[in-house]
Scaffold this active site. Structure first.
Site, PDB file in Angstrom:
ATOM      1  N   TYR A 159       0.837  -1.211   0.000  1.00  0.00           N
ATOM      2  CA  TYR A 159       0.000   0.000   0.000  1.00  0.00           C
ATOM      3  C   TYR A 159       0.875   1.266   0.000  1.00  0.00           C
ATOM      4  O   TYR A 159       0.636   2.202  -0.776  1.00  0.00           O
ATOM      5  CB  TYR A 159      -0.904  -0.029   1.233  1.00  0.00           C
ATOM      6  CG  TYR A 159      -1.899   1.094   1.324  1.00  0.00           C
ATOM      7  CD1 TYR A 159      -3.054   1.104   0.543  1.00  0.00           C
ATOM      8  CD2 TYR A 159      -1.700   2.158   2.210  1.00  0.00           C
ATOM      9  CE1 TYR A 159      -3.975   2.135   0.639  1.00  0.00           C
ATOM     10  CE2 TYR A 159      -2.615   3.188   2.320  1.00  0.00           C
ATOM     11  CZ  TYR A 159      -3.753   3.172   1.527  1.00  0.00           C
ATOM     12  OH  TYR A 159      -4.663   4.200   1.631  1.00  0.00           O
ATOM     13  N   LYS A 163       1.079   4.177  -2.913  1.00  0.00           N
ATOM     14  CA  LYS A 163       0.734   5.577  -2.633  1.00  0.00           C
ATOM     15  C   LYS A 163       1.932   6.489  -2.894  1.00  0.00           C
ATOM     16  O   LYS A 163       1.768   7.602  -3.397  1.00  0.00           O
ATOM     17  CB  LYS A 163       0.234   5.709  -1.189  1.00  0.00           C
ATOM     18  CG  LYS A 163      -1.085   4.959  -0.938  1.00  0.00           C
ATOM     19  CD  LYS A 163      -2.188   5.548  -1.781  1.00  0.00           C
ATOM     20  CE  LYS A 163      -3.492   4.814  -1.731  1.00  0.00           C
ATOM     21  NZ  LYS A 163      -4.535   5.435  -2.549  1.00  0.00           N
TER      22      LYS A 163
HETATM   23  P1  NAP Z   1     -13.410   2.310   0.864  1.00  0.00           P
HETATM   24  O1  NAP Z   1     -14.418   2.872   1.795  1.00  0.00           O
HETATM   25  O2  NAP Z   1     -12.955   0.909   1.051  1.00  0.00           O
HETATM   26  O3  NAP Z   1     -13.927   2.529  -0.637  1.00  0.00           O
HETATM   27  C1  NAP Z   1     -13.117   2.116  -1.700  1.00  0.00           C
HETATM   28  C2  NAP Z   1     -13.784   2.489  -2.991  1.00  0.00           C
HETATM   29  O4  NAP Z   1     -12.883   2.141  -4.065  1.00  0.00           O
HETATM   30  C3  NAP Z   1     -15.069   1.751  -3.242  1.00  0.00           C
HETATM   31  O5  NAP Z   1     -15.998   2.638  -3.835  1.00  0.00           O
HETATM   32  C4  NAP Z   1     -14.672   0.648  -4.227  1.00  0.00           C
HETATM   33  O6  NAP Z   1     -15.713   0.309  -5.133  1.00  0.00           O
HETATM   34  C5  NAP Z   1     -13.597   1.359  -5.005  1.00  0.00           C
HETATM   35  N1  NAP Z   1     -12.680   0.457  -5.698  1.00  0.00           N
HETATM   36  C6  NAP Z   1     -11.750  -0.366  -5.165  1.00  0.00           C
HETATM   37  N2  NAP Z   1     -11.105  -1.023  -6.145  1.00  0.00           N
HETATM   38  C7  NAP Z   1     -11.643  -0.607  -7.320  1.00  0.00           C
HETATM   39  C8  NAP Z   1     -11.405  -0.906  -8.677  1.00  0.00           C
HETATM   40  N3  NAP Z   1     -10.466  -1.799  -9.036  1.00  0.00           N
HETATM   41  N4  NAP Z   1     -12.129  -0.279  -9.623  1.00  0.00           N
HETATM   42  C9  NAP Z   1     -13.080   0.618  -9.272  1.00  0.00           C
HETATM   43  N5  NAP Z   1     -13.362   0.943  -8.010  1.00  0.00           N
HETATM   44  C10 NAP Z   1     -12.650   0.343  -7.040  1.00  0.00           C
HETATM   45  O7  NAP Z   1     -12.054   3.192   0.897  1.00  0.00           O
HETATM   46  P2  NAP Z   1     -11.818   4.730   1.270  1.00  0.00           P
HETATM   47  O8  NAP Z   1     -11.348   4.803   2.660  1.00  0.00           O
HETATM   48  O9  NAP Z   1     -12.981   5.537   0.850  1.00  0.00           O
HETATM   49  O10 NAP Z   1     -10.559   5.025   0.351  1.00  0.00           O
HETATM   50  C11 NAP Z   1     -10.635   5.812  -0.830  1.00  0.00           C
HETATM   51  C12 NAP Z   1      -9.215   6.202  -1.207  1.00  0.00           C
HETATM   52  O11 NAP Z   1      -8.631   6.961  -0.143  1.00  0.00           O
HETATM   53  C13 NAP Z   1      -8.282   5.027  -1.445  1.00  0.00           C
HETATM   54  O12 NAP Z   1      -7.418   5.283  -2.506  1.00  0.00           O
HETATM   55  C14 NAP Z   1      -7.521   4.939  -0.150  1.00  0.00           C
HETATM   56  O13 NAP Z   1      -6.265   4.332  -0.317  1.00  0.00           O
HETATM   57  C15 NAP Z   1      -7.388   6.411   0.200  1.00  0.00           C
HETATM   58  N6  NAP Z   1      -7.115   6.654   1.616  1.00  0.00           N
HETATM   59  C16 NAP Z   1      -7.999   6.283   2.575  1.00  0.00           C
HETATM   60  C17 NAP Z   1      -7.685   6.518   3.907  1.00  0.00           C
HETATM   61  C18 NAP Z   1      -8.614   6.158   5.034  1.00  0.00           C
HETATM   62  O14 NAP Z   1      -8.182   6.193   6.184  1.00  0.00           O
HETATM   63  N7  NAP Z   1      -9.864   5.842   4.773  1.00  0.00           N
HETATM   64  C19 NAP Z   1      -6.456   7.121   4.239  1.00  0.00           C
HETATM   65  C20 NAP Z   1      -5.579   7.479   3.243  1.00  0.00           C
HETATM   66  C21 NAP Z   1      -5.920   7.246   1.916  1.00  0.00           C
HETATM   67  P3  NAP Z   1     -16.750  -0.939  -4.940  1.00  0.00           P
HETATM   68  O15 NAP Z   1     -17.226  -0.903  -3.509  1.00  0.00           O
HETATM   69  O16 NAP Z   1     -17.810  -0.626  -5.931  1.00  0.00           O
HETATM   70  O17 NAP Z   1     -16.002  -2.193  -5.266  1.00  0.00           O
END
Ligand code: NAP
Length: 252
Positions: A159, A163
């Site tokens: 991861y 990133k």
């Molecule tokens: P999440 O709640 O798990 O949601 C992930 C989203 O990505 C879902 O809508 C999922 O779609 C979609 N997705 C995953 N793989 C995909 C693919 N191959 N093609 C199309 N859609 C895909 O995650 P989140 O926390 O919102 O994270 C969003 C972004 O923020 C990510 O890049 C994550 O690394 C980054 N981020 C998050 C955090 C945190 O603490 N939450 C911190 C730093 C960075 P489906 O459900 O339709 O499969």
């Protein structure tokens, strides 16, 4: 809604917009006037609800299923946006997954899945969007990276590498396309309250939150506000930057 950060007449694609941060970004961009393509992979019903929420509020949105780690599906996503709304001005590379394991336990498929979903997807969608953006001499690409790509995180070599890769990609592409009035920036969220954190043990999360000067998790909406700013005309002189939205966790 701030008049000065209007996205009226803009078309945005948000990858992974069915849940979590992507959902909040889609809702925020739409509230500011953008027509939004809500990309999803598995969560069709959730994506439908995001579209319904936007249209019920008088906005424009359409859902599109694509696994953005797949080159052809990513091309199809951008094509859909242009066919549906006529143009693409804003691309938010938000889709992402985790497969956390110490390197001794990490399988090759854990590495490949995370690098493909987080980093290759960013290449796939950006490559498809850059050509139309260059032609129209306008574009905003915003990559949702992570504090893990800046600081590293034990148990997340895959991861963190994906990133950090997004951050390098952001800077290189920003230099390539600046002359065409396209900006490329990254946001590095810290801990944000979404389902992606469900796999992190409670005690580990509590310990990690000790490292956050503001002392709490962020809200998905707090990432979305930063995206809306970088997507706006007011951010025209900002490119190749990494904006930390992390409660002060990584002061780079
Ligand atoms: P999440 O709640 O798990 O949601 C992930 C989203 O990505 C879902 O809508 C999922 O779609 C979609 N997705 C995953 N793989 C995909 C693919 N191959 N093609 C199309 N859609 C895909 O995650 P989140 O926390 O919102 O994270 C969003 C972004 O923020 C990510 O890049 C994550 O690394 C980054 N981020 C998050 C955090 C945190 O603490 N939450 C911190 C730093 C960075 P489906 O459900 O339709 O499969």
């Amino acid at each position: 809604m701030s008049e000065t950060l209007s996205l009226q007449d803009k078309v945005a694609v948000v990858t992974g917009a069915s849940r979590g941060i992507g959902r909040a970004i889609a809702l925020e961009l739409a509230a500011r006037g953008a027509a939004v393509v809500v990309n999803y992979h598995h969560s069709a019903e959730a994506a439908r609800q995001v579209v319904e929420q936007i249209t019920a509020a008088g906005g424009q949105a359409a859902a599109f299923q694509a696994d953005v780690s797949d080159f052809d599906q990513a091309q199809a996503l951008i094509k859909f946006a242009i066919q549906t709304f006529g143009k693409i001005h804003i691309l938010v590379n938000n889709a992402g997954i985790t497969r956390d394991k110490l390197i001794m336990m990490m399988r090759e498929e854990d590495w490949d899945a995370v690098l493909n979903a987080n980093l290759k997807s960013t290449f796939n969608c950006s490559k498809a969007a850059v050509r139309p953006m260059m032609r129209q001499r306008y574009g905003r690409i915003i990559n949702i990276a992570s504090v893990a790509g800046q600081m590293g995180n034990a148990g997340q070599t895959n991861y963190s590498a994906s990133k950090a890769g997004q951050i390098g990609f952001t800077k290189a592409l920003a230099r390539e396309v600046a002359s065409r009035n396209i900006t490329v920036n990254a946001i590095a969220p810290g801990f944000v309250d979404t389902e992606i954190l469900d796999s992190v043990p409670e005690d580990m999360l509590a310990a990690a939150l000790q490292l956050v000067p503001l002392g709490r998790k962020g809200l998905p909406e707090e990432i979305a506000y930063a995206v809306a700013f970088l997507a706006s005309d007011q951010a025209a002189y900002i490119t190749g930057q990494v904006l930390g939205v992390d409660g002060g966790m990584a002061m780079m």
